[in-house]
Enzyme design. Structure first.
Site, PDB file in Angstrom:
ATOM      1  N   ARG A   1       0.808  -1.215   0.000  1.00 14.15           N
ATOM      2  CA  ARG A   1       0.000   0.000   0.000  1.00 14.15           C
ATOM      3  C   ARG A   1       0.843   1.268   0.000  1.00 14.15           C
ATOM      4  NH1 ARG A   1      -3.473   1.328   3.547  1.00 14.15           N
ATOM      5  NH2 ARG A   1      -1.730   1.233   4.979  1.00 14.15           N
TER       6      ARG A   1
ATOM      7  N   ARG B   1      12.101   2.234   2.994  1.00 12.55           N
ATOM      8  CA  ARG B   1      11.460   1.629   4.178  1.00 12.55           C
ATOM      9  C   ARG B   1      12.377   0.532   4.692  1.00 12.55           C
ATOM     10  NH1 ARG B   1       5.374  -0.108   5.354  1.00 12.55           N
ATOM     11  NH2 ARG B   1       5.344   2.139   5.621  1.00 12.55           N
TER      12      ARG B   1
END
Lengths: 339, 427
Positions: free
Chosen positions: A81, A131
């Protein structure tokens, strides 16, 4: 040809100050953490995002602001997402996007994080959206990448998730306007949440009237009040008269680690239900960084109810990420969408 | 060689000497102080005017990384660094690879140390086989091979029951047990002090209770077993208080602290500085002050380097993924002397915590300057400025958070067994 990216540099360990995210003029060079950002800069990001949000609602959703730039989504932790919204944001600014998913098991095989970086930066890219499961990873990467590459933190360990906090501020501002009169409650697993940490910093920088955290002690970090929050263990007390409720996702691992007895008991004590929401102000908004565990931290009737702005958050996420990318790489500000 | 060291301020806490005088070295021993022994004709004279002549430093914890981690450091490189830093005796913990759990590893370390500078290296023996915390190591064999004590280093013991058995067994063989008071279950996956800095940075925390809870169990078992226990690397003020009480109660316990714990706090981690990633973690200002007070009062009898040299890559990763430890041989002496400047210790106390204190804990005769004792000593120029520049170090580990610091005190000479093993080229 620009070769600055592949000049060999001898990296040295040392402090990684957050101040490196701003250049000498106080403009964004990287976005690593909300902590320490000037209020004016956060406001500018939100203003820039406003213009992109308007654009996203139009038929043609693309501007040439970052044409010729390459953005690399460097994800060491799986996330479809978040990665998708970064990808869409970059593409709507006309940048080229490369998605690289590196499972940590691959890095365990012997390639160090620095080796990985060196290899990718040798491909002449302009921005890393990173990330990583380790707190401080974005700071580390920003310090050691080639000087022309910008780093955008898409979540590092429990430390920070600045674009999520910014899109949350954007959502709150759209609904509530002035932060100084607001009571905001963040509910759930604060201890493990990079989202909560970034939200708390952003809310305090924006002079929010009161920031509350609601959780059992086992889900709160030590000295949490030093972050600038009021602590509540009882959700009924904590929700009283709040204007914004932010629910956090509860991971199943927390039960296994002995932090909580069961999902059932957590919902009994901290789950957001219509009845509890009635303790808040009548026009209270309900937010969640997603994906929500219905029946664990939030009742479906609340998640889908009239107070919920959860889906708005998702679409604003694209505008906010466009604003940040545009400001770092394209010099966008205020009327960025018209650049 | 016959040597006369003239005009130095000779400080020997063991005998209480603190005087400007001449010290004579003949062969491998101290031949005299003040008046030259009859017939003593020095082959060389060293002018130590304005300098401190003190026993060689005894360092209770220095990882030499050999065997097993030669990419980080070697016995040769680190003992050379030790000599340059005034350290004449050092203790290496048993967490090499393979661990020091049999006489074979001790022989190897002894052999390599002898071939190097001559700095005395004492290996601690493992408390459990392979340091696995499951089964006792052959401590009697280790004792015969010359270990001054046994330790499980930074590895967990399987259970308090096993710890009790290990303490009983070590006590039966008159071995000091070197214990790190860390409850590994409470420390969990932590990498920084559980407090406001770790909370802000999102670093998994190690609570104060990881130290005090483990210490509580260990002190109770000390009382039970009457084993001689040395507590390694205290990091909390509460632990100092607990040990002070135990000592008042007459328990045979001692303690040390790493020099960096006396200067750095959790605040130094605030910028994800992996050079400040240590175990136990840097704690609060209150803890740092408590450790300083404990050192002053003597509850903590020794300052050690807790030297852990690393290759650069070990520190080049996001903070939680870096390896803990500081390369510290070459900052031990100037940092400890800094405590004198800051009014924490007297000069004699500073020398004592580096020499007689650790020597007593080890039960060895080093760390003293009396006539007839082995001539292990160093000469320190307290006026000379020691700029911390790891690129000029002899240690293979350059990982120090003190780089750029400017400290007073440069070691000009180090003697081991009467032999000059270090001579500063800077003065």
């Amino acid at each position: 040809m620009n070769t600055t990216g592949i000049v060999s540099r001898m990296p040295l360990p040392g402090p990684l100050p957050s101040s490196m995210q701003l250049n000498e003029q106080g403009r964004l060079r990287h976005l690593l953490t909300i902590e320490g950002l000037p209020r004016a800069l956060i406001t500018e990001i939100l203003d820039t995002a406003e213009s992109f949000a308007a654009m996203n609602e139009q038929a043609v959703k693309k501007v040439p602001l970052l044409r010729g730039k390459t953005v690399v989504n460097l994800f060491f932790e799986a996330s479809t997402r978040t990665r998708t919204t970064f990808e869409l944001a970059a593409k709507r600014l006309s940048a080229d996007v490369l998605n690289i998913n590196i499972s940590t098991s691959a890095t365990v095989k012997g390639e160090s994080l620095l080796d990985t970086l060196r290899n990718i930066e040798a491909m002449y890219v302009d921005m890393f959206v990173v990330r990583h499961e380790a707190s401080g990873a974005a700071h580390f990467i920003a310090r050691h990448v080639a000087p022309h590459i910008a780093v955008l933190n898409a979540g590092d360990g429990r430390h920070a998730h600045p674009t999520q906090a910014l899109l949350d501020m954007f959502t709150i501002r759209r609904h509530k306007g002035d932060f100084t009169k607001l009571r905001v409650a963040i509910v759930g697993d604060i201890l493990h949440s990079r989202v909560a940490r970034s939200q708390i910093h952003a809310l305090n920088i924006l002079n929010t009237g009161e920031v509350r955290v609601i959780a059992p002690k086992s889900l709160l970090p030590a000295c949490v009040e030093t972050l600038g929050v009021h602590v509540f263990h009882d959700i009924r007390e904590g929700l009283k008269d709040v204007d914004v409720v932010i629910m956090l996702r509860l991971q199943r691992e927390r039960m296994e680690a002995g932090l909580l007895p069961s999902e059932h008991e957590f919902f009994q004590l901290y789950g957001l239900t219509e009845e509890r929401l009635a303790l808040a102000t009548p026009d209270c908004i309900v937010m969640h960084p997603g994906p929500a565990n219905r029946g664990v931290e939030i009742d479906s009737r609340v998640a889908d109810g009239p107070h919920s702005v959860i889906l708005e958050q998702v679409s604003y996420g694209i505008a906010v990420r466009m604003a940040v990318m545009g400001m770092i790489m394209g010099g966008a500000s205020g009327g960025g969408a018209n650049a | 060689m016959r040597l006369a060291i003239d005009n130095g301020r000779v400080i020997d806490p063991a005998s209480g000497i603190d005087a400007v005088t001449t010290l004579y070295v003949g062969g491998d021993v101290i031949a005299g102080l003040g008046e030259a022994p009859t017939g003593f004709v020095p082959e060389r004279r060293i002018d130590a005017d304005g300098c401190i002549v003190m026993p060689g430093v005894v360092d209770l914890a220095a990882r030499l990384r050999e065997p097993g981690f030669e990419h980080k450091a070697t016995i040769a490189s680190e003992t050379r660094a030790a000599a340059s830093a005034g350290i004449t005796t050092l203790v290496c913990p048993p967490d090499t690879e393979p661990p020091i759990d049999s006489p074979a590893e001790i022989e190897l370390i002894n052999r390599r140390a002898k071939k190097a500078t001559g700095v005395f290296v004492y290996a601690l023996g493992a408390l459990t086989a392979g340091l696995k915390g499951q089964q006792l190591a052959e401590m009697a064999a280790l004792k015969r091979a010359g270990v001054p004590g046994v330790s499980n280093a930074l590895r967990p013991m399987g259970s308090p029951l096993l710890l009790r058995r290990a303490m009983e067994y070590a006590a039966s063989h008159d071995l000091t047990i070197f214990l790190h008071p860390i409850d590994w279950s409470l420390a969990s996956q932590g990498c920084a002090h559980e407090g406001q800095v770790a909370s802000r940075l999102g670093l998994p925390g190690i609570p104060e209770a990881a130290e005090t809870a483990a210490l509580g169990v260990m002190l109770a078992l000390t009382e039970q077993t009457r084993a001689r226990v040395h507590f390694c690397r205290l990091s909390t003020a509460r632990a100092v208080d607990m040990i002070a009480r135990a000592q008042e109660d007459g328990l045979p316990v001692t303690a040390d602290v790493a020099a960096h714990q006396l200067f750095l706090t959790e605040m130094d981690v605030a910028d994800f500085n992996s050079l400040c990633h240590v175990i136990p973690p840097l704690r609060t200002q209150r803890d740092r002050d408590g450790l300083r007070r404990g050192l002053k009062s003597g509850v903590i009898g020794a300052v050690c380097s807790d030297h852990q040299p690393h290759e650069a890559d070990a520190k080049l990763a996001p903070f939680p993924a870096t390896q803990p430890g500081i390369s510290a041989l070459e900052t031990l002496l100037p940092l400890t002397f800094r405590l004198v400047e800051e009014g924490v210790l007297s000069l004699v106390e500073a020398v004592a915590r580096l020499t007689t204190g650790p020597a007593q804990i080890l039960g060895i005769s080093a760390g003293a300057l009396a006539t007839g004792r082995r001539a292990d000593l160093c000469i320190l120029d307290p006026r000379a400025v020691c700029e911390i520049k790891p690129e000029t170090w002899l240690s293979q580990g350059r990982n120090t958070p003190f780089f750029g610091w400017s400290l007073n005190g440069v070691v000009t000479y180090t003697l081991v067994s009467g032999r000059i093993v270090h001579e500063s080229t800077r003065t």
